[in-house]
Motif scaffolding. Structure first.
Motif, PDB file in Angstrom:
ATOM      1  N   LYS A 147      18.126 -21.526   4.242  1.00  0.00           N
ATOM      2  CA  LYS A 147      18.571 -21.367   5.621  1.00  0.00           C
ATOM      3  C   LYS A 147      18.796 -19.900   5.984  1.00  0.00           C
ATOM      4  O   LYS A 147      18.520 -19.468   7.106  1.00  0.00           O
ATOM      5  CB  LYS A 147      19.856 -22.157   5.854  1.00  0.00           C
ATOM      6  CG  LYS A 147      19.674 -23.667   5.842  1.00  0.00           C
ATOM      7  CD  LYS A 147      18.769 -24.130   6.968  1.00  0.00           C
ATOM      8  CE  LYS A 147      18.593 -25.629   6.971  1.00  0.00           C
ATOM      9  NZ  LYS A 147      17.677 -26.089   8.048  1.00  0.00           N
ATOM     10  N   ILE A 148      19.299 -19.131   5.016  1.00  0.00           N
ATOM     11  CA  ILE A 148      19.630 -17.721   5.309  1.00  0.00           C
ATOM     12  C   ILE A 148      18.412 -16.821   5.170  1.00  0.00           C
ATOM     13  O   ILE A 148      18.085 -16.034   6.063  1.00  0.00           O
ATOM     14  CB  ILE A 148      20.767 -17.245   4.380  1.00  0.00           C
ATOM     15  CG1 ILE A 148      22.050 -18.054   4.658  1.00  0.00           C
ATOM     16  CG2 ILE A 148      21.026 -15.760   4.572  1.00  0.00           C
ATOM     17  CD1 ILE A 148      23.183 -17.726   3.719  1.00  0.00           C
ATOM     18  N   VAL A 149      17.726 -16.933   4.025  1.00  0.00           N
ATOM     19  CA  VAL A 149      16.599 -16.048   3.742  1.00  0.00           C
ATOM     20  C   VAL A 149      15.271 -16.710   4.112  1.00  0.00           C
ATOM     21  O   VAL A 149      14.390 -16.069   4.687  1.00  0.00           O
ATOM     22  CB  VAL A 149      16.596 -15.637   2.250  1.00  0.00           C
ATOM     23  CG1 VAL A 149      15.400 -14.740   1.931  1.00  0.00           C
ATOM     24  CG2 VAL A 149      17.901 -14.933   1.905  1.00  0.00           C
ATOM     25  N   GLY A 150      15.158 -17.977   3.800  1.00  0.00           N
ATOM     26  CA  GLY A 150      13.899 -18.677   4.043  1.00  0.00           C
ATOM     27  C   GLY A 150      13.063 -18.734   2.795  1.00  0.00           C
ATOM     28  O   GLY A 150      12.682 -17.685   2.253  1.00  0.00           O
ATOM     29  N   ILE A 151      12.785 -19.920   2.307  1.00  0.00           N
ATOM     30  CA  ILE A 151      12.031 -20.035   1.065  1.00  0.00           C
ATOM     31  C   ILE A 151      10.598 -19.565   1.252  1.00  0.00           C
ATOM     32  O   ILE A 151       9.916 -19.204   0.283  1.00  0.00           O
ATOM     33  CB  ILE A 151      12.084 -21.505   0.568  1.00  0.00           C
ATOM     34  CG1 ILE A 151      11.738 -21.566  -0.933  1.00  0.00           C
ATOM     35  CG2 ILE A 151      11.146 -22.382   1.378  1.00  0.00           C
ATOM     36  CD1 ILE A 151      12.699 -20.845  -1.811  1.00  0.00           C
ATOM     37  N   ASP A 152      10.127 -19.531   2.491  1.00  0.00           N
ATOM     38  CA  ASP A 152       8.773 -19.043   2.745  1.00  0.00           C
ATOM     39  C   ASP A 152       8.647 -17.556   2.459  1.00  0.00           C
ATOM     40  O   ASP A 152       7.544 -17.032   2.283  1.00  0.00           O
ATOM     41  CB  ASP A 152       8.374 -19.311   4.203  1.00  0.00           C
ATOM     42  CG  ASP A 152       8.223 -20.799   4.474  1.00  0.00           C
ATOM     43  OD1 ASP A 152       8.004 -21.546   3.512  1.00  0.00           O
ATOM     44  OD2 ASP A 152       8.333 -21.198   5.648  1.00  0.00           O
ATOM     45  N   ASN A 153       9.793 -16.857   2.435  1.00  0.00           N
ATOM     46  CA  ASN A 153       9.769 -15.413   2.167  1.00  0.00           C
ATOM     47  C   ASN A 153       9.773 -15.093   0.675  1.00  0.00           C
ATOM     48  O   ASN A 153       9.750 -13.928   0.291  1.00  0.00           O
ATOM     49  CB  ASN A 153      10.970 -14.738   2.827  1.00  0.00           C
ATOM     50  CG  ASN A 153      10.884 -14.788   4.346  1.00  0.00           C
ATOM     51  OD1 ASN A 153       9.796 -14.702   4.908  1.00  0.00           O
ATOM     52  ND2 ASN A 153      12.024 -14.959   5.008  1.00  0.00           N
TER      53      ASN A 153
ATOM     54  N   GLY B 296       9.933 -10.335  -3.349  1.00  0.00           N
ATOM     55  CA  GLY B 296      10.008 -10.251  -4.807  1.00  0.00           C
ATOM     56  C   GLY B 296      11.445 -10.362  -5.292  1.00  0.00           C
ATOM     57  O   GLY B 296      11.720 -10.992  -6.322  1.00  0.00           O
ATOM     58  N   ILE B 297      12.374  -9.735  -4.557  1.00  0.00           N
ATOM     59  CA  ILE B 297      13.792  -9.852  -4.913  1.00  0.00           C
ATOM     60  C   ILE B 297      14.233 -11.307  -4.810  1.00  0.00           C
ATOM     61  O   ILE B 297      14.958 -11.817  -5.675  1.00  0.00           O
ATOM     62  CB  ILE B 297      14.654  -8.959  -4.000  1.00  0.00           C
ATOM     63  CG1 ILE B 297      14.297  -7.487  -4.219  1.00  0.00           C
ATOM     64  CG2 ILE B 297      16.134  -9.188  -4.260  1.00  0.00           C
ATOM     65  CD1 ILE B 297      15.025  -6.539  -3.285  1.00  0.00           C
TER      66      ILE B 297
ATOM     67  N   PRO C 205       0.828  -1.211   0.000  1.00  0.00           N
ATOM     68  CA  PRO C 205       0.000   0.000   0.000  1.00  0.00           C
ATOM     69  C   PRO C 205       0.864   1.263   0.000  1.00  0.00           C
ATOM     70  O   PRO C 205       1.801   1.380   0.808  1.00  0.00           O
ATOM     71  CB  PRO C 205      -0.804  -0.107   1.295  1.00  0.00           C
ATOM     72  CG  PRO C 205      -0.755  -1.547   1.663  1.00  0.00           C
ATOM     73  CD  PRO C 205       0.576  -2.037   1.184  1.00  0.00           C
ATOM     74  N   PRO C 206       0.614   2.233  -0.871  1.00  0.00           N
ATOM     75  CA  PRO C 206       1.400   3.477  -0.884  1.00  0.00           C
ATOM     76  C   PRO C 206       1.192   4.309   0.378  1.00  0.00           C
ATOM     77  O   PRO C 206       2.000   5.200   0.683  1.00  0.00           O
ATOM     78  CB  PRO C 206       0.884   4.208  -2.132  1.00  0.00           C
ATOM     79  CG  PRO C 206      -0.471   3.628  -2.401  1.00  0.00           C
ATOM     80  CD  PRO C 206      -0.412   2.217  -1.935  1.00  0.00           C
TER      81      PRO C 206
ATOM     82  N   TYR D 112       9.490   0.474   2.793  1.00  0.00           N
ATOM     83  CA  TYR D 112       9.127  -0.087   1.480  1.00  0.00           C
ATOM     84  C   TYR D 112      10.021  -1.281   1.099  1.00  0.00           C
ATOM     85  O   TYR D 112       9.517  -2.337   0.700  1.00  0.00           O
ATOM     86  CB  TYR D 112       9.228   0.995   0.406  1.00  0.00           C
ATOM     87  CG  TYR D 112       8.603   0.614  -0.913  1.00  0.00           C
ATOM     88  CD1 TYR D 112       7.256   0.847  -1.163  1.00  0.00           C
ATOM     89  CD2 TYR D 112       9.358   0.005  -1.903  1.00  0.00           C
ATOM     90  CE1 TYR D 112       6.678   0.493  -2.361  1.00  0.00           C
ATOM     91  CE2 TYR D 112       8.791  -0.352  -3.119  1.00  0.00           C
ATOM     92  CZ  TYR D 112       7.452  -0.096  -3.340  1.00  0.00           C
ATOM     93  OH  TYR D 112       6.878  -0.456  -4.531  1.00  0.00           O
ATOM     94  N   PHE D 113      11.331  -1.087   1.224  1.00  0.00           N
ATOM     95  CA  PHE D 113      12.264  -2.125   0.763  1.00  0.00           C
ATOM     96  C   PHE D 113      12.058  -3.473   1.458  1.00  0.00           C
ATOM     97  O   PHE D 113      12.050  -4.519   0.783  1.00  0.00           O
ATOM     98  CB  PHE D 113      13.708  -1.649   0.932  1.00  0.00           C
ATOM     99  CG  PHE D 113      14.729  -2.642   0.457  1.00  0.00           C
ATOM    100  CD1 PHE D 113      15.000  -2.777  -0.891  1.00  0.00           C
ATOM    101  CD2 PHE D 113      15.405  -3.448   1.364  1.00  0.00           C
ATOM    102  CE1 PHE D 113      15.931  -3.705  -1.336  1.00  0.00           C
ATOM    103  CE2 PHE D 113      16.337  -4.376   0.927  1.00  0.00           C
ATOM    104  CZ  PHE D 113      16.605  -4.501  -0.434  1.00  0.00           C
ATOM    105  N   PRO D 114      11.911  -3.522   2.794  1.00  0.00           N
ATOM    106  CA  PRO D 114      11.710  -4.841   3.435  1.00  0.00           C
ATOM    107  C   PRO D 114      10.495  -5.596   2.895  1.00  0.00           C
ATOM    108  O   PRO D 114      10.504  -6.823   2.835  1.00  0.00           O
ATOM    109  CB  PRO D 114      11.530  -4.488   4.915  1.00  0.00           C
ATOM    110  CG  PRO D 114      12.244  -3.189   5.081  1.00  0.00           C
ATOM    111  CD  PRO D 114      12.004  -2.447   3.803  1.00  0.00           C
ATOM    112  N   GLN D 115       9.464  -4.867   2.491  1.00  0.00           N
ATOM    113  CA  GLN D 115       8.274  -5.538   1.966  1.00  0.00           C
ATOM    114  C   GLN D 115       8.466  -6.037   0.530  1.00  0.00           C
ATOM    115  O   GLN D 115       7.718  -6.892   0.059  1.00  0.00           O
ATOM    116  CB  GLN D 115       7.081  -4.586   2.020  1.00  0.00           C
ATOM    117  CG  GLN D 115       6.691  -4.182   3.437  1.00  0.00           C
ATOM    118  CD  GLN D 115       5.471  -3.282   3.446  1.00  0.00           C
ATOM    119  OE1 GLN D 115       4.342  -3.739   3.328  1.00  0.00           O
ATOM    120  NE2 GLN D 115       5.698  -1.979   3.580  1.00  0.00           N
TER     121      GLN D 115
END
Length: 550
Positions: A540-546, A473-474, A444-445, A466-469
């Motif tokens: 393990k580092i990022v989490g595939i769920d993310n 996508g990254i 949401p903006p 904004y970036f953490p959300q």
């Protein structure tokens, strides 16, 4: 109001067949409500008189069968197009049956030969090899065997090819002439068929029996009748070798007994000398040590070659320095794939942000430009970069016209790593933009406006809110681009030259050109293992769920 609420909950949490099944089991145990006509203490019955518990179990079973039937086509498709090829690749990377299947008699003798102790080459080795090679050249298998061994020892291919042409010209026809002179019926193929159908004869002539079975199997594949085909010289050779050892004792055929008494006066042929005259390399024990080393049905040689090692008769050794290319290619592939992924993030993130924050109509028009490369052939796009990046290409001409580069000092941007990175970044960029765009659309903006209203600067609001959300996508785009990049071979082949090719180019070369499928499969398996390892580290580092696509 409470009734409405209760009704709403009942609709939202409608009972499933599993719930009914468990509820029925509870009713049975408590001996509660019964259907009309049921015994006072009996189980709950369905309308058709079947126990409700059994009826629900049957309904559940049918429901699972229908679900399985719906996914069966997809499951079969995945098994045939994904699981089966991977399993075949894994098997080919260790399979080595061609040596033992083509030279079965030779392998048996080699297993008893003490190559490490410097034992001389036994005559029995050349006798067994003569039979194996004769049958192999009849079936056109000796060239395939030579090609396989040539991967391990240079010159083996030509050695087998030349010897295969000459093995039929050996002086073993002397045995044929002497047996037929002893008894003309030895030339009758029908008599051989009858002789080899007798168990006692086969026991008395084991080498001949094995060779006969292989010869008959070959004739059957060709549609020929063994009872009508001429008896080849190699069968008379095996007959002589058997009779020279056993004298034909125990055979029921009188011809065998008579021949066993006469072979002591036969003129003999040294097959070791015959092979040495055909190709002097057969007298070299090193050739036989190579065959002995790669005679097992399974080998680790392909994997050793894939990591610049080699399996030799003396053990595992490093390849000569000028032949060590695969580890370097693996490192280059990893490095360039990471650079391409990072480049796609840097270029794709701003584009995705702009698309996500523009009005829908404008964003949809610009999205067409992002999707436009998908409508153009990959080969055309890669060839276009080759034209643009060459020293007489569009980019260099523009730089010279602007005076940024001298005409005699044009930039070398093709046939190297730079050309591969540029071309592949352009090709894979949409695969980064699309996941980023789909995730950014869900942000949401108002979050940014709220952060600014609380005193955050533009950079702080972006970086902290904004970036953490947008990280999911990254992550999705990075995984997609990296896995695609690591397996690319068309683009590096066209614009990479000698320094910009990937390990996938060598895999394609071995599969389509050198036909060394074992090494190609080993390289592919290692690449698959590396990708799975990196995927596990990422999880393990990022989490595939993310990782999300919006």
């Amino acid at each position: 109001m409470s009734e409405l609420k209760g009704s709403g909950q009942q609709t939202a949490d409608a009972p499933t067949p599993e719930d009914a099944f468990h509820e029925t089991a509870t009713l049975d145990s408590r001996e509660q409500t019964h259907a009309p006509g049921a015994a006072p203490d009996g189980p709950v019955l369905a309308a058709d008189g079947t126990p409700l518990k059994r009826s629900l179990a049957r309904a559940l079973r049918m429901q699972k069968i229908r679900a399985l039937a719906l996914i069966a086509p997809l499951l079969i498709f995945v098994l045939l197009t994904f699981i089966a090829p991977i399993a075949s690749m894994l098997f080919r990377s260790v399979e080595n049956e061609i040596v033992s299947d083509t030279l079965p008699e030779t392998v048996v003798v080699l297993n008893d030969w003490d190559s490490a102790g410097g034992a001389p080459l036994p005559e029995s080795l050349f006798e067994a090899f003569y039979v194996d090679l004769f049958l192999a050249q009849e079936q056109k298998l000796h060239t395939r065997l030579g090609t396989r061994l040539n991967y391990e020892q240079t010159g083996m291919s030509s050695l087998f090819r030349k010897s295969g042409r000459q093995v039929g010209k050996f002086d073993t026809d002397k045995y044929t002439d002497q047996f037929t002179a002893l008894d003309a019926s030895w030339e009758d193929p029908a008599s051989w068929v009858a002789m080899m159908d007798n168990k006692s004869n086969r026991t008395a002539l084991p080498f001949t029996a094995r060779s006969w079975d292989r010869w008959v199997a070959y004739l059957n594949t060709e549609g020929d009748d063994p009872a009508k085909e001429d008896i080849e010289d190699f069968l008379f050779t095996t007959l002589y070798l058997d009779l020279a050892k056993t004298g034909g004792k125990g055979a029921s055929d009188a011809r065998i007994t008579a021949a066993g008494s006469a072979v002591g006066d036969f003129e003999t042929v040294s097959l070791a000398e015959q092979f040495a005259d055909a190709e002097k390399d057969w007298a070299d024990p090193e050739i036989w040590r190579v065959i002995q080393t790669f005679s097992p049905k399974f080998t680790s040689g392909y994997y050793l070659n894939a990591i610049d090692m080699q399996k030799t008769p003396d053990g595992i050794e490093k390849r000569p320095e000028n032949q060590q290319i695969y580890l370097m290619l693996f490192k280059r592939t990893m490095f360039m794939s990471l650079v391409i992924t990072f480049s796609c993030i840097m270029l794709g993130y701003p584009v995705a942000w702009i698309l996500a924050n523009l009005p829908s109509r404008t964003a949809n028009l610009l999205m067409i430009l992002v999707l436009l490369p998908f409508w153009t052939s990959l080969l055309v796009r890669t060839s276009a970069w080759k034209v643009m990046l060459q020293q007489q290409g569009v980019i260099n001409d523009t730089l010279v016209w602007l005076g940024l580069v001298a005409d005699d000092a044009r930039l070398v941007m093709i046939n190297n790593q730079f050309g591969t990175i540029v071309a592949m970044t352009h090709i894979l960029l949409p695969f980064m933009i699309l996941p980023l765009y789909s995730v950014m659309q869900t942000i949401p903006p108002t979050y940014l406006r709220a952060a600014k209203s609380l005193g955050a600067t533009n950079w702080t609001a972006f970086w902290r809110v904004y970036f953490p959300q947008s990280v999911p996508g990254i992550g999705a785009g990075s995984v997609l681009v990296f896995i695609l990049a690591i397996g690319y071979y068309i683009t590096p082949e066209i614009v990479g030259g000698n320094t910009g090719t990937f390990i996938s180019n060598r895999i394609a070369f071995h599969i389509s050109s050198s036909l060394n499928w074992g090494l190609g499969a080993a390289l592919g398996t290692i690449l698959l293992a590396v990708v799975m390892l990196l995927y596990w580290v990422y999880d393990k580092i990022v989490g595939i769920d993310n990782v999300k696509l919006g």
